[in-house]
Design an enzyme around this catalytic site. Structure first.
Site, mmCIF file in Angstrom:
data_model
loop_
_atom_site.group_PDB
_atom_site.id
_atom_site.type_symbol
_atom_site.label_atom_id
_atom_site.label_comp_id
_atom_site.label_asym_id
_atom_site.label_seq_id
_atom_site.Cartn_x
_atom_site.Cartn_y
_atom_site.Cartn_z
ATOM 1 N N CYS A 12 -4.481 19.442 54.375
ATOM 2 C CA CYS A 12 -4.124 18.022 54.214
ATOM 3 C C CYS A 12 -3.056 17.599 55.217
ATOM 4 O O CYS A 12 -2.206 18.400 55.586
ATOM 5 C CB CYS A 12 -3.527 17.770 52.836
ATOM 6 S SG CYS A 12 -4.516 18.395 51.522
ATOM 7 N N SER B 6 -14.452 25.612 46.712
ATOM 8 C CA SER B 6 -13.920 24.308 46.326
ATOM 9 C C SER B 6 -14.673 23.154 46.986
ATOM 10 O O SER B 6 -14.960 23.186 48.184
ATOM 11 C CB SER B 6 -12.445 24.233 46.727
ATOM 12 O OG SER B 6 -11.920 22.971 46.390
ATOM 13 N N LYS C 213 -5.335 28.557 51.466
ATOM 14 C CA LYS C 213 -6.645 28.522 52.122
ATOM 15 C C LYS C 213 -6.459 27.976 53.523
ATOM 16 O O LYS C 213 -6.047 26.822 53.703
ATOM 17 C CB LYS C 213 -7.604 27.655 51.306
ATOM 18 C CG LYS C 213 -8.956 27.496 51.958
ATOM 19 C CD LYS C 213 -9.912 26.856 50.994
ATOM 20 C CE LYS C 213 -11.233 26.553 51.629
ATOM 21 N NZ LYS C 213 -12.150 25.909 50.671
HETATM 22 C C1 LIG Z 1 -18.623 18.443 50.464
HETATM 23 C C2 LIG Z 1 -17.511 19.441 50.649
HETATM 24 C C3 LIG Z 1 -16.296 19.254 49.980
HETATM 25 C C4 LIG Z 1 -15.249 20.177 50.131
HETATM 26 N N1 LIG Z 1 -14.071 19.981 49.446
HETATM 27 C C5 LIG Z 1 -13.073 20.902 49.557
HETATM 28 C C6 LIG Z 1 -11.865 20.769 48.807
HETATM 29 O O1 LIG Z 1 -11.703 19.861 47.995
HETATM 30 N N2 LIG Z 1 -10.868 21.695 48.991
HETATM 31 C C7 LIG Z 1 -11.046 22.767 49.869
HETATM 32 O O2 LIG Z 1 -10.121 23.592 49.997
HETATM 33 N N3 LIG Z 1 -12.178 22.924 50.558
HETATM 34 C C8 LIG Z 1 -13.198 22.020 50.427
HETATM 35 N N4 LIG Z 1 -14.363 22.197 51.133
HETATM 36 C C9 LIG Z 1 -14.504 23.375 52.036
HETATM 37 C C10 LIG Z 1 -15.291 24.502 51.368
HETATM 38 O O3 LIG Z 1 -14.679 24.968 50.198
HETATM 39 C C11 LIG Z 1 -15.485 25.689 52.367
HETATM 40 O O4 LIG Z 1 -14.217 26.200 52.717
HETATM 41 C C12 LIG Z 1 -16.214 25.281 53.638
HETATM 42 O O5 LIG Z 1 -17.245 24.361 53.346
HETATM 43 C C13 LIG Z 1 -16.807 26.482 54.393
HETATM 44 O O6 LIG Z 1 -17.691 27.212 53.580
HETATM 45 P P1 LIG Z 1 -19.306 26.957 53.556
HETATM 46 O O7 LIG Z 1 -19.759 26.991 54.981
HETATM 47 O O8 LIG Z 1 -19.860 28.069 52.716
HETATM 48 O O9 LIG Z 1 -19.502 25.612 52.940
HETATM 49 C C14 LIG Z 1 -15.426 21.297 50.980
HETATM 50 C C15 LIG Z 1 -16.646 21.476 51.644
HETATM 51 C C16 LIG Z 1 -17.693 20.578 51.490
HETATM 52 C C17 LIG Z 1 -18.981 20.828 52.214
#
Ligand SMILES: Cc1cc2nc3c(=O)[nH]c(=O)nc-3n(C[C@H](O)[C@H](O)[C@H](O)COP(=O)(O)O)c2cc1C
Length: 299
Positions: free
Chosen positions: A118, A9, A153
């Site tokens: 949140c 996400s 999550k």
């Molecule tokens: C730019 C950005 C926006 C994100 N927006 C959301 C979101 O709207 N909802 C959510 O549950 N996680 C959000 N995340 C978290 C990611 O889904 C993920 O859990 C987190 O980045 C760790 O994984 P990664 O290291 O592979 O990015 C966001 C992450 C990034 C970098």
């Protein structure tokens, strides 16, 4: 799901943004950007800062609200053969439940991922994801109004991730995904200013992988629902590590910004790994990590 690899996400928009770059049909599932009851504006810029081995973001969950998701974004995705999991956000348990209620029965929605990172406006801004009772309240409220799979999550910004996972499972979660981003900040020494307008942001990318892997492993030991591993997965090898720790599926997040085909590369690389090691199915490696004292035995 055709395979256990999803896109995380907030790192893949609503799929459309990547549809000219990769074949969406190849993905295990798309998890859409966090969606609230009404549109949210998000934080002012700067909202992103690069860090060693990762990035900080403080987007502030900007989104167009659930109506636009139901009337425009989900229908657009119907032409693809890929499950869509909607990530939902809210500032009260009732708000989460109302978003979930509206999504129940919407064609093309395969599940709900509940982002509990949140702040709860009623409880003075404490994040739902840092208090087991509040997390349970949100999950129970969502559970009550939908027949879709409910996947809370988890936030890693807690002392005991297992307590959070257990509270969510007791409240009716069908699976657990983790981790969301780790709270951090960045300062520009030359200008002596914070790099993000919001001051703090969420750290993601390779830097968080060891924390994510540890938390996934701990949660797998403690709950009897499937666990979705997220955090710093850039390559197939990273994904394999999460499967070995016990995750039944994984999500690719920040890697999408570096390489829009990252999730497809992970899918191909996992298949190649299974073949190279003589496994017929991914299930054979889920939770198969061994203690260092057993290394090399029983091959
Ligand atoms: C730019 C950005 C926006 C994100 N927006 C959301 C979101 O709207 N909802 C959510 O549950 N996680 C959000 N995340 C978290 C990611 O889904 C993920 O859990 C987190 O980045 C760790 O994984 P990664 O290291 O592979 O990015 C966001 C992450 C990034 C970098």
């Amino acid at each position: 799901m055709k395979n256990p690899v999803m896109v995380a996400s907030g790192t893949f928009g609503f799929g459309k943004e990547y549809s000219d770059l990769i074949d969406l049909n190849m993905l295990g599932a798309i998890v859409t950007k966090g969606t609230s009851l009404e549109p949210w504006e998000g934080n002012p810029p700067d909202r992103i800062a690069e860090t060693p081995a990762g990035m900080l973001n403080a987007i502030g969950l900007q989104n167009d609200g659930v109506e636009s998701l139901i009337t425009e974004k989900i229908p657009w995705l119907l032409k693809f053969d890929v499950p869509v999991i909607v990530n939902i956000v809210g500032t009260t348990a009732d708000e989460y439940a109302e978003v979930a209620r509206r999504l129940d029965g919407v064609e093309g929605v395969a599940g709900i991922e509940v982002n509990i990172s949140c702040p709860n406006v009623k409880e003075g801004g404490i994040a739902f994801g840092t208090d087991p009772a509040m997390a349970a309240e949100v999950v129970a409220a969502v559970r009550k109004v939908t027949r879709l799979p409910v996947i809370p999550k988890l936030s890693p910004n807690v002392t005991d991730i297992v307590l959070m996972a257990q509270a969510c499972v007791d409240a009716g979660a069908d699976a657990i995904s983790l981790i969301n981003t780790l709270l951090g900040t960045a300062i520009d020494a030359e200008t002596r200013t914070f790099k993000l307008a919001n001051i703090t942001g969420g750290l993601s990318g390779p830097a968080v992988k060891p924390v994510a892997l540890r938390m996934v492993w701990q949660v797998v030991q403690a709950v009897d629902v499937p666990v979705v591993g997220i955090g710093g997965i850039m390559t197939a090898e990273d994904a394999i590590e999460f499967f070995l720790a016990g995750a039944e599926a994984i999500q690719v997040g920040t890697a999408n910004f570096v390489n829009p085909g990252a999730a497809l590369d992970v899918i191909a690389g996992v298949d190649a790994y299974l073949e190279r090691h003589g496994f017929a199915h991914i299930r054979e490696i889920v939770g198969a990590v061994r203690s260092p004292v057993d290394k090399g035995k029983g091959d």
